[in-house]
Design a protein around this motif. Structure first.
Motif, PDB file in Angstrom:
ATOM      1  N   PRO A  52       1.029  -1.191   0.081  1.00  0.00           N
ATOM      2  CA  PRO A  52      -0.048   0.117   0.078  1.00  0.00           C
ATOM      3  C   PRO A  52       0.840   1.296   0.211  1.00  0.00           C
ATOM      4  N   ALA A  53       0.233   2.237  -0.283  1.00  0.00           N
ATOM      5  CA  ALA A  53       0.784   3.692  -0.286  1.00  0.00           C
ATOM      6  C   ALA A  53       1.174   4.060   1.167  1.00  0.00           C
ATOM      7  N   ARG A  67       0.069   4.635   7.056  1.00  0.00           N
ATOM      8  CA  ARG A  67       0.075   5.380   8.514  1.00  0.00           C
ATOM      9  C   ARG A  67      -1.206   5.480   8.854  1.00  0.00           C
ATOM     10  N   ALA A  68      -2.272   5.620   7.829  1.00  0.00           N
ATOM     11  CA  ALA A  68      -3.677   5.735   8.697  1.00  0.00           C
ATOM     12  C   ALA A  68      -4.082   4.411   9.073  1.00  0.00           C
ATOM     13  N   ALA A  69      -3.594   3.260   8.404  1.00  0.00           N
ATOM     14  CA  ALA A  69      -4.078   1.854   8.963  1.00  0.00           C
ATOM     15  C   ALA A  69      -3.260   1.766  10.527  1.00  0.00           C
ATOM     16  N   LEU A  70      -1.988   2.267  10.501  1.00  0.00           N
ATOM     17  CA  LEU A  70      -1.513   2.290  11.903  1.00  0.00           C
ATOM     18  C   LEU A  70      -1.987   2.939  13.045  1.00  0.00           C
ATOM     19  N   GLY A 124      -9.560  -5.485  13.344  1.00  0.00           N
ATOM     20  CA  GLY A 124      -8.892  -5.463  12.071  1.00  0.00           C
ATOM     21  C   GLY A 124      -9.380  -6.251  11.047  1.00  0.00           C
ATOM     22  N   HIS A 125     -10.543  -7.069  11.310  1.00  0.00           N
ATOM     23  CA  HIS A 125     -11.044  -8.141  10.441  1.00  0.00           C
ATOM     24  C   HIS A 125     -11.096  -7.525   8.949  1.00  0.00           C
ATOM     25  N   GLY A 126     -11.487  -6.458   8.846  1.00  0.00           N
ATOM     26  CA  GLY A 126     -11.798  -5.816   7.468  1.00  0.00           C
ATOM     27  C   GLY A 126     -10.727  -4.856   6.972  1.00  0.00           C
ATOM     28  N   GLU A 127      -9.628  -4.849   7.570  1.00  0.00           N
ATOM     29  CA  GLU A 127      -8.528  -3.934   7.331  1.00  0.00           C
ATOM     30  C   GLU A 127      -8.012  -4.115   5.681  1.00  0.00           C
ATOM     31  N   LYS A 128      -7.755  -3.015   5.147  1.00  0.00           N
ATOM     32  CA  LYS A 128      -7.132  -3.262   3.842  1.00  0.00           C
ATOM     33  C   LYS A 128      -5.708  -3.251   3.694  1.00  0.00           C
ATOM     34  N   THR A 129      -4.834  -2.680   4.861  1.00  0.00           N
ATOM     35  CA  THR A 129      -3.617  -2.574   5.065  1.00  0.00           C
ATOM     36  C   THR A 129      -3.166  -3.707   6.136  1.00  0.00           C
ATOM     37  N   VAL A 130      -2.314  -4.572   5.897  1.00  0.00           N
ATOM     38  CA  VAL A 130      -2.110  -5.524   7.006  1.00  0.00           C
ATOM     39  C   VAL A 130      -0.655  -5.487   7.223  1.00  0.00           C
ATOM     40  N   PHE A 131      -0.266  -5.499   8.720  1.00  0.00           N
ATOM     41  CA  PHE A 131       1.009  -5.583   9.154  1.00  0.00           C
ATOM     42  C   PHE A 131       1.289  -7.056   9.857  1.00  0.00           C
ATOM     43  N   GLU A 132       2.610  -7.382   9.447  1.00  0.00           N
ATOM     44  CA  GLU A 132       3.177  -8.668  10.016  1.00  0.00           C
ATOM     45  C   GLU A 132       4.495  -8.242  10.492  1.00  0.00           C
ATOM     46  N   ARG A 166       6.157  -6.433   7.614  1.00  0.00           N
ATOM     47  CA  ARG A 166       5.898  -6.722   6.315  1.00  0.00           C
ATOM     48  C   ARG A 166       4.552  -5.973   6.334  1.00  0.00           C
ATOM     49  N   ILE A 167       4.356  -5.070   5.342  1.00  0.00           N
ATOM     50  CA  ILE A 167       2.984  -4.064   5.135  1.00  0.00           C
ATOM     51  C   ILE A 167       2.502  -4.474   3.742  1.00  0.00           C
ATOM     52  N   LEU A 168       1.458  -5.132   3.731  1.00  0.00           N
ATOM     53  CA  LEU A 168       0.724  -5.499   2.578  1.00  0.00           C
ATOM     54  C   LEU A 168      -0.556  -5.037   2.487  1.00  0.00           C
ATOM     55  N   ARG A 169      -1.206  -5.088   1.179  1.00  0.00           N
ATOM     56  CA  ARG A 169      -2.779  -4.729   0.994  1.00  0.00           C
ATOM     57  C   ARG A 169      -3.338  -5.978   1.138  1.00  0.00           C
ATOM     58  N   SER A 170      -4.427  -6.139   1.770  1.00  0.00           N
ATOM     59  CA  SER A 170      -5.413  -7.413   1.849  1.00  0.00           C
ATOM     60  C   SER A 170      -5.876  -7.744   0.656  1.00  0.00           C
ATOM     61  N   GLY A 171      -5.938  -9.000   0.484  1.00  0.00           N
ATOM     62  CA  GLY A 171      -6.348  -9.344  -0.898  1.00  0.00           C
ATOM     63  C   GLY A 171      -5.120  -9.698  -1.808  1.00  0.00           C
ATOM     64  N   SER A 172      -3.841  -9.210  -1.551  1.00  0.00           N
ATOM     65  CA  SER A 172      -2.661  -9.421  -2.356  1.00  0.00           C
ATOM     66  C   SER A 172      -2.329 -10.815  -2.181  1.00  0.00           C
ATOM     67  N   GLU A 173      -1.495 -11.173  -3.087  1.00  0.00           N
ATOM     68  CA  GLU A 173      -1.146 -12.776  -3.152  1.00  0.00           C
ATOM     69  C   GLU A 173      -0.409 -13.152  -1.791  1.00  0.00           C
ATOM     70  N   THR A 174       0.251 -12.237  -1.257  1.00  0.00           N
ATOM     71  CA  THR A 174       1.244 -12.464  -0.145  1.00  0.00           C
ATOM     72  C   THR A 174       0.698 -12.034   1.133  1.00  0.00           C
ATOM     73  N   ALA A 175      -0.392 -11.313   1.068  1.00  0.00           N
ATOM     74  CA  ALA A 175      -0.877 -10.812   2.445  1.00  0.00           C
ATOM     75  C   ALA A 175      -1.893 -12.239   3.127  1.00  0.00           C
ATOM     76  N   HIS A 176      -1.872 -11.853   4.368  1.00  0.00           N
ATOM     77  CA  HIS A 176      -2.267 -12.711   5.346  1.00  0.00           C
ATOM     78  C   HIS A 176      -3.377 -12.154   6.264  1.00  0.00           C
TER      79      HIS A 176
END
Length: 452
Positions: free
Chosen positions: A17-18, A23-26, A103-111, A120-130
């Motif tokens: 994500p951008a 930062r908004a997700a954080l 955070g069940h419906g979050e679009k930005t995911v932190f691992e 790891r900061i990923l967009r929900s729904g991307s191939e590598t996001a969990h």
């Protein structure tokens, strides 16, 4: 600042994500009910995320987090780094909890991947996001890399064993397997899960590193070993029980108030996890007893200690912590009875702390000859020897009128442990400070002068 395309950064995988969305997700995460009351975990995550956004992900280390987030004196920095490792595990669990609820419906995911601190900061729904990962999922991902983990933990175990050999030259009797497992049972565990067997082996190595407990290097090494056991198999109770015992010990011994509270909170979490996994194990009960002692809950500490002894009457490592809890509660007769009973039923090839506890108990029962005999027996058999041993031997000889021996021991304590304040420590450890003062008085009578 936008994300670059440098593939070496954990922020630059497909679906990243951008920065403004990150930062908004954080902020949403930090304000969530899941992270309410977890200020340090909020600061931890905010720090590693910002460092990553600013292109410094490859420079994030436990040391930098300890310095930049936790602060504290340089003398405690090594211990602070241990707190960072503890908090990293807590943060992973909190993130799993967050994405399963708030955070069940979050679009930005932190691992926070295991083995490092760069997120790891990923967009929900991307191939590598969990976005909905759980502890079970995390364990599965860790087990997908068995070769790497086995090599790393094996090296860790070898380092611990090397530390043991070089510092104490002690061996654990082969007939005193602390887990009670036969060779066939170990083979069965290996067939089912090599990682579980590795966790078992590491946890048992860690138990022998704890004492003498006044050596910070041993405690730090032991905690690292137990954390390695947990990383290998979170469902094995021994890693959690051992980590609880070490963390509680650090909490009791450190003069850093913040570190003590950090370690105590961690110890409480790990002891509860051990009880959850194996309530029938004496080790779990002994770990909880020690944590209760460290928290000042004496009655509960004694209750758990007595239960631990009933569950594992011949586990020498369980008896060590049981004896210490009873010693500091003033139950001296019970300490002596536990040790004498174990010595009559178990053939020991070396000395253990429960025998030192018996020496301390006999001193406070005014059986000074018995105290000298107990401590000298442990030393002769290669058991734990440290400033506590020397202090009690000095005090016992002084009370027996052996002034020359007491003077020699006084000089040894001052020479080899010049900063040791065994007297002050024991005044704090005993539920009745009178017993610590009795020891302190005898030490001063032997011309020992506490360091200024």
């Amino acid at each position: 600042m936008g994300l670059t395309k440098d593939t070496s950064s954990p922020l630059n995988e497909s679906g990243s994500p951008a920065a403004k969305d990150v930062r908004a997700a954080l902020q949403r995460l930090i304000r969530s009910s899941t992270f309410t009351g977890s200020q340090r975990l909020q600061d931890f995550l905010a720090y590693v995320v910002e460092e990553s956004l600013n292109g410094r992900a490859d420079k994030i280390r436990a040391k930098t987090i300890a310095m930049d987030v936790y602060g504290g004196s340089m003398s405690e920095m090594a211990r602070r780094e241990n707190v960072v490792r503890v908090d990293a595990g807590r943060l992973r669990r909190k993130l799993a909890e967050y994405y399963a609820a708030d955070g069940h419906g979050e679009k930005t995911v932190f691992e926070l991947p295991k083995g490092g601190y760069a997120p790891r900061i990923l967009r929900s729904g991307s191939e590598t996001a969990h976005p909905h990962f759980s502890e079970l999922d995390a364990s599965a991902r860790a087990l997908a890399r068995p070769a790497v983990r086995i090599v790393g933990i094996t090296i860790l175990g070898c380092c611990a064993i090397a530390f043991l050999v070089s510092s104490t030259k002690q061996d654990v009797p082969t007939d005193l397997s602390v887990d009670g497992l036969s060779r066939d049972e170990r083979s069965a565990i290996f067939d089912a899960s090599p990682m579980r067997l590795q966790a078992v082996n590491l946890a048992h190595t860690g138990r022998d590193l704890i004492f003498p407990a006044l050596e910070p290097a041993r405690l730090d090494a032991a905690l690292t070993i137990f954390q390695g056991a947990i990383e290998n198999d979170d469902s094995y109770f021994g890693g959690h029980a051992g980590a609880a015992q070490v963390a509680a010990t650090i909490a009791v011994l450190t003069s850093d108030v913040d570190l003590a509270q950090d370690m105590l909170n961690y110890a409480d979490t790990q002891a509860n996890r051990a009880i959850e996994l194996a309530p029938e194990a004496g080790w779990s009960q002994a770990a909880m007893a020690w944590v209760k002692f460290a928290k000042g809950n004496w009655l509960e500490a004694i209750e758990f200690a007595q239960r631990a002894r009933r569950l594992a009457p011949h586990d020498v490592h369980v008896l060590e912590f049981v004896s210490l809890v009873l010693l500091y509660s003033g139950s001296f007769e019970q300490v002596v009875e536990i040790s004498e009973d174990a010595l009559s039923k178990i053939e020991l090839e070396r000395g253990y702390v429960f025998q030192n506890a018996m020496g301390s108990a006999k001193f406070h029962m005014k059986d000074y000859e018995g105290a000298v005999s107990a401590f000298e027996s442990v030393a002769e058999k290669g058991g734990p020897v440290g400033p506590v041993t020397v202090a009690y031997l000095m005090a016992s000889h002084q009370m027996l009128g052996n002034k020359a021996e007491a003077q020699t021991l006084s000089e040894q304590l001052s020479r080899e442990w010049p900063d040791s304040r065994v007297d002050a420590l024991f005044e704090e450890l005993f539920v009745d400070s009178k017993y610590g003062k009795d020891l302190s008085y005898a030490m001063r009578q032997a011309n020992w002068k506490p360091p200024s």
